[in-house]
Design a protein around this motif. Sequence first.
Motif, PDB file in Angstrom:
ATOM      1  N   PRO A 200       5.686  10.209   1.080  1.00  0.00           N
ATOM      2  CA  PRO A 200       5.080   8.890   1.087  1.00  0.00           C
ATOM      3  C   PRO A 200       5.639   7.973   2.171  1.00  0.00           C
ATOM      4  O   PRO A 200       6.737   8.172   2.667  1.00  0.00           O
ATOM      5  N   TYR A 201       4.827   6.960   2.493  1.00  0.00           N
ATOM      6  CA  TYR A 201       5.330   5.751   3.125  1.00  0.00           C
ATOM      7  C   TYR A 201       4.571   4.585   2.536  1.00  0.00           C
ATOM      8  O   TYR A 201       3.535   4.797   1.888  1.00  0.00           O
TER       9      TYR A 201
ATOM     10  N   THR B  97       0.861  -1.183   0.000  1.00  0.00           N
ATOM     11  CA  THR B  97       0.000   0.000   0.000  1.00  0.00           C
ATOM     12  C   THR B  97       0.896   1.230   0.000  1.00  0.00           C
ATOM     13  O   THR B  97       1.761   1.372   0.871  1.00  0.00           O
ATOM     14  N   LEU B  98       0.688   2.092  -0.991  1.00  0.00           N
ATOM     15  CA  LEU B  98       1.436   3.355  -1.064  1.00  0.00           C
ATOM     16  C   LEU B  98       0.534   4.461  -0.530  1.00  0.00           C
ATOM     17  O   LEU B  98      -0.566   4.675  -1.050  1.00  0.00           O
ATOM     18  N   HIS B  99       0.972   5.112   0.508  1.00  0.00           N
ATOM     19  CA  HIS B  99       0.187   6.203   1.089  1.00  0.00           C
ATOM     20  C   HIS B  99       0.519   7.498   0.348  1.00  0.00           C
ATOM     21  O   HIS B  99       1.684   7.910   0.276  1.00  0.00           O
ATOM     22  N   THR B 100      -0.525   8.104  -0.215  1.00  0.00           N
ATOM     23  CA  THR B 100      -0.374   9.247  -1.113  1.00  0.00           C
ATOM     24  C   THR B 100      -1.299  10.384  -0.683  1.00  0.00           C
ATOM     25  O   THR B 100      -2.161  10.205   0.180  1.00  0.00           O
TER      26      THR B 100
ATOM     27  N   THR C 290      -5.480   8.210   2.946  1.00  0.00           N
ATOM     28  CA  THR C 290      -5.902   8.576   4.316  1.00  0.00           C
ATOM     29  C   THR C 290      -4.760   8.444   5.333  1.00  0.00           C
ATOM     30  O   THR C 290      -5.006   8.468   6.536  1.00  0.00           O
ATOM     31  N   GLY C 291      -3.536   8.286   4.845  1.00  0.00           N
ATOM     32  CA  GLY C 291      -2.480   7.866   5.761  1.00  0.00           C
ATOM     33  C   GLY C 291      -1.655   8.944   6.445  1.00  0.00           C
ATOM     34  O   GLY C 291      -0.862   8.633   7.326  1.00  0.00           O
ATOM     35  N   LEU C 292      -1.831  10.231   6.045  1.00  0.00           N
ATOM     36  CA  LEU C 292      -0.892  11.244   6.563  1.00  0.00           C
ATOM     37  C   LEU C 292      -0.889  11.295   8.092  1.00  0.00           C
ATOM     38  O   LEU C 292       0.170  11.357   8.718  1.00  0.00           O
TER      39      LEU C 292
END
Length: 243
Positions: A50-51, A3-6, A39-41
């Motif tokens: 990114p992470y 999963t790439l958090h964008t 939704t990852g920030l």
Amino acid sequence: MITLHTFGPAFGLPDPSPFVTKVEVLLKMAGLPYRTDTTGLRGAPKGKLPYIDDDGERVADSTFIRWHLENKYRIDFEKGLSPEQRAIAWAFEKMAEDNLYWALVDARWFDNANFAKGPKKFFRKIPAPMRPFLIAFIRRQLTRTLNGQGMGRHKPAEIVALGTRSITATAEFLGSKPFFIGSEPTGVDATIFAFVAGTLCPRFDTPLRTEAERHDNLRRYVGRMTARYYPDLGEIAGCKAAA
Ligand SMILES: N[C@@H](CCC(=O)N[C@@H](CS)C(=O)NCC(=O)O)C(=O)O
């Protein structure tokens, strides 16, 4: 599955963050399946995107993500490059990430017209009464970050001069080559593409964009990278996908 958090596509770019775009292109280059999550920030291990989440292993920062992909999946993003070419690739990447980037941040966040057309839209989901306060808070924080990094201590014309030098150097090194180091894309192209596209982005009126537009090879390069990695988008930053 990775999963790439964008942040998600914005301003006609695959992502407003060149670092996110860099990682997405690396994943495409590697041919690894991935999904994106916008939704990852809030839960980002280093407070930035990114992470990635790779089967429960979270890796933050585009460079460490690249090294993770290289180690875990035995990918050599610099296959065929000499040590000298690898060194040049590293130097150009870091010029874009640690110098040009801050000139772009300054142009997008501190030119009021650009801010209104661009980053201000990130706050549209914030309730209207709170919005101006949050915007002022975030811009103050960013001013401190730019000062800490050093770029923010320069006069506007000096920031432009530094950013312009990086764009010119990038265009001159690319020259008439199809990709940054040679005839096929390598890891450095993920970074250079992301930053050049971000600079050329027509949403923002900046002297850096004017400089980038002077170099037809940069526009054609973005078109070539778009054709390879984002064929469905047709064009990025006003550069039509073309082989
Ligand atoms: N060194 C990091 C830089 C990543 C970065 O600066 N991300 C910015 C967007 S371009 C970010 O997430 N900023 C959010 C924040 O600072 O709150 C990398 O290579 O991934």
